[in-house]
Design an enzyme around this catalytic site. Structure first.
Site, PDB file in Angstrom:
ATOM      1  N   CYS A  65       1.095  -1.195   0.037  1.00 55.53           N
ATOM      2  CA  CYS A  65      -0.031   0.102  -0.015  1.00 55.53           C
ATOM      3  C   CYS A  65       0.940   1.170   0.196  1.00 55.53           C
ATOM      4  O   CYS A  65       1.954   1.310   0.648  1.00 55.53           O
ATOM      5  CB  CYS A  65      -0.923  -0.240   1.344  1.00 55.53           C
ATOM      6  N   CYS A  69      -0.194   4.682   6.994  1.00 58.02           N
ATOM      7  CA  CYS A  69      -0.948   4.756   8.194  1.00 58.02           C
ATOM      8  C   CYS A  69      -0.135   3.981   9.267  1.00 58.02           C
ATOM      9  O   CYS A  69       0.005   2.706   8.707  1.00 58.02           O
ATOM     10  CB  CYS A  69      -2.327   3.951   7.948  1.00 58.02           C
ATOM     11  N   CYS A  72      -0.857   0.243  10.305  1.00 61.69           N
ATOM     12  CA  CYS A  72      -1.242  -0.989   9.376  1.00 61.69           C
ATOM     13  C   CYS A  72       0.109  -1.745   8.850  1.00 61.69           C
ATOM     14  O   CYS A  72       1.149  -1.179   8.394  1.00 61.69           O
ATOM     15  CB  CYS A  72      -1.721  -0.253   8.148  1.00 61.69           C
ATOM     16  N   CYS A 109     -16.973  -9.168   3.854  1.00 61.75           N
ATOM     17  CA  CYS A 109     -16.315  -7.843   3.719  1.00 61.75           C
ATOM     18  C   CYS A 109     -15.032  -7.924   2.649  1.00 61.75           C
ATOM     19  O   CYS A 109     -14.081  -8.734   2.935  1.00 61.75           O
ATOM     20  CB  CYS A 109     -15.858  -7.519   4.891  1.00 61.75           C
ATOM     21  N   CYS A 142     -20.129  -6.200   1.873  1.00 57.24           N
ATOM     22  CA  CYS A 142     -19.630  -4.713   2.110  1.00 57.24           C
ATOM     23  C   CYS A 142     -18.199  -4.800   1.493  1.00 57.24           C
ATOM     24  O   CYS A 142     -17.315  -5.674   1.301  1.00 57.24           O
ATOM     25  CB  CYS A 142     -19.256  -4.722   3.583  1.00 57.24           C
ATOM     26  N   CYS A 202     -20.393   2.147   6.959  1.00 57.54           N
ATOM     27  CA  CYS A 202     -19.662   1.098   8.065  1.00 57.54           C
ATOM     28  C   CYS A 202     -18.582   2.043   8.223  1.00 57.54           C
ATOM     29  O   CYS A 202     -17.744   2.194   7.398  1.00 57.54           O
ATOM     30  CB  CYS A 202     -19.447  -0.053   7.646  1.00 57.54           C
ATOM     31  N   ARG A 272     -19.292  -3.584  16.243  1.00 57.40           N
ATOM     32  CA  ARG A 272     -18.783  -4.958  15.955  1.00 57.40           C
ATOM     33  C   ARG A 272     -17.474  -4.862  16.491  1.00 57.40           C
ATOM     34  O   ARG A 272     -16.553  -3.940  16.703  1.00 57.40           O
ATOM     35  CB  ARG A 272     -18.569  -4.814  14.296  1.00 57.40           C
TER      36      ARG A 272
END
Length: 404
Positions: A65, A69, A72, A109, A142, A202, A272
């Site tokens: 990626c 972040c 992550c 998801c 999702c 979400c 969740r």
């Protein structure tokens, strides 16, 4: 406690607590913890009974990626030894999803690392959604693909997506300490795009990144204002090889307080328990079911969860039941309005909203930075439990059977 009686009454009426009340939940003592769980548990049962919704993650594209972040394991510069692979084909993704659905999940998801999808990526995911829905009647899908461009949410909706995940992660005031390659406002914009397109929004948070109680309350109030249908609460998994690898700030008791606070602020929303529950809640996971009405089944994006059968046994042993595909998750008043976190009638719903770029329904990494003028969480640092952090080596992107 007068505090808990007040919060219980407000939760049953879907009334927003004050910020001081929300902060007071996080400041309760261990001696008061079971009382906090009992009060928030009554609010949970009022709106969701004893049902637990199961969700299943399929990591469509892992690692590599370009975003930074800090939490992550898939981030730019990550040294975490995670699985790295490019896009799964629709039939591969559908096969991976089938394992979770067979285990009792009702929502799949679909997650992909990256800043956001290209139009070609949206085509890929659209084909995957069709493949999953063609083979599994009644399944919810999702998508979680990062920052959305204009028109992409509508294309995903037209392809059959039911929801879109994009987490705020942390408060607006500390967001720049966690990520520099996109902004808090970017995240807000994506959640609003999903909502405007008619997708179920979400959006949630990550706890344990060194934030203060005020930061946690800020992000949860921002989520209520943003109005998602579901709020995933992630507990930081401090992956070696990420900037937050030394952030072990959570105890099981603090995790329960955080979940209770979220339930009081968002009483009638799908809360969740997402990434990190096995690492930080540990043997207290069953108590958390009295606060949250939704969990992920099996593994996460880049880390392994407890065995799928153990999840199902835990739910049954705690006196809860798995929500069936024919049952509607949200309370009737919310399902009818296709609304989100809290009552639309609120005018003092907190400090705006946020959003989260780069894929991820659950967290992957960790890191520490300055927090500016705010104080860090006062609770002692928890013992590092690196033995509980296992990199995923099975399921999507491998030749091994998934955990479901």
């Amino acid at each position: 406690m007068d505090l808990l009686n007040t919060l219980l009454d407000k939760g049953l009426r879907r009334e927003l607590p004050t910020r001081d009340e929300a902060l007071a939940v996080l400041a309760t003592s261990d001696d008061e913890l079971l009382d906090v769980v009992a009060a928030a548990g009554r609010v949970r049962r009022q709106w969701f009974g004893r049902r637990v919704k199961l969700n299943y993650l399929v990591n469509l594209k892992s690692g590599l990626c370009p975003e930074d972040c800090s939490y992550c394991s898939q981030r730019l510069g990550s040294k975490a030894e995670i699985l790295k692979y490019t896009w799964l084909k629709p039939d591969q993704a559908s096969q991976a999803a089938a394992a979770g659905l067979a285990g009792g999940a009702k929502r799949v998801c679909l997650v992909a690392s990256g800043r956001g999808p290209t139009d070609r990526d949206v085509d890929r995911v659209s084909d995957t959604i069709k493949a999953i829905k063609d083979q599994n009647e009644g399944v919810e899908v999702c998508a979680c693909l990062g920052l959305l461009s204009d028109g992409q949410a509508e294309r995903l909706r037209d392809a059959g997506a039911d929801a879109y995940n994009h987490n705020l992660n942390t408060s607006e005031g500390t967001y720049g300490d966690i990520t520099t390659t996109h902004t808090y406002a970017d995240r807000v914009d994506t959640v609003q795009k999903a909502h405007a397109a008619g997708l179920s929004a979400c959006s949630g948070l990550i706890a344990g990144m060194g934030e203060s109680d005020e930061d946690l309350v800020d992000v949860v109030y921002a989520l209520r204002a943003l109005d998602p249908d579901s709020v995933p609460v992630n507990f930081l998994i401090p992956f070696e090889g990420t900037p937050l690898a030394k952030e072990w700030n959570l105890t099981p008791q603090r995790c329960l307080r955080i979940l209770a606070m979220v339930r009081f602020v968002c009483p009638d929303v799908e809360v969740r328990i997402a990434g990190g529950r096995e690492v930080h809640l540990r043997t207290m996971q069953p108590l958390a079911l009295h606060l949250a009405n939704s969990i992920f089944l099996g593994d996460y994006l880049t880390s392994e969860g407890q065995a799928g059968k153990a999840d199902l046994d835990m739910i049954a042993d705690a006196g809860f039941e798995v929500e069936g595909t024919g049952e509607v998750t949200l309370p009737e008043h919310r399902a009818a309005a296709h609304a989100g976190c809290g009552s639309h009638a609120d005018t003092d719903a907190g400090a705006g909203c946020g959003s989260h770029g780069g894929g991820g329904c659950g967290p992957c990494g960790s890191g520490d930075t300055e927090r500016g003028p705010k104080e860090r969480a006062a609770e002692p640092v928890s013992e590092a439990r690196t033995d509980l952090v296992s990199v995923r080596r099975r399921g999507a992107g491998t030749d091994l059977a998934p955990n479901a």
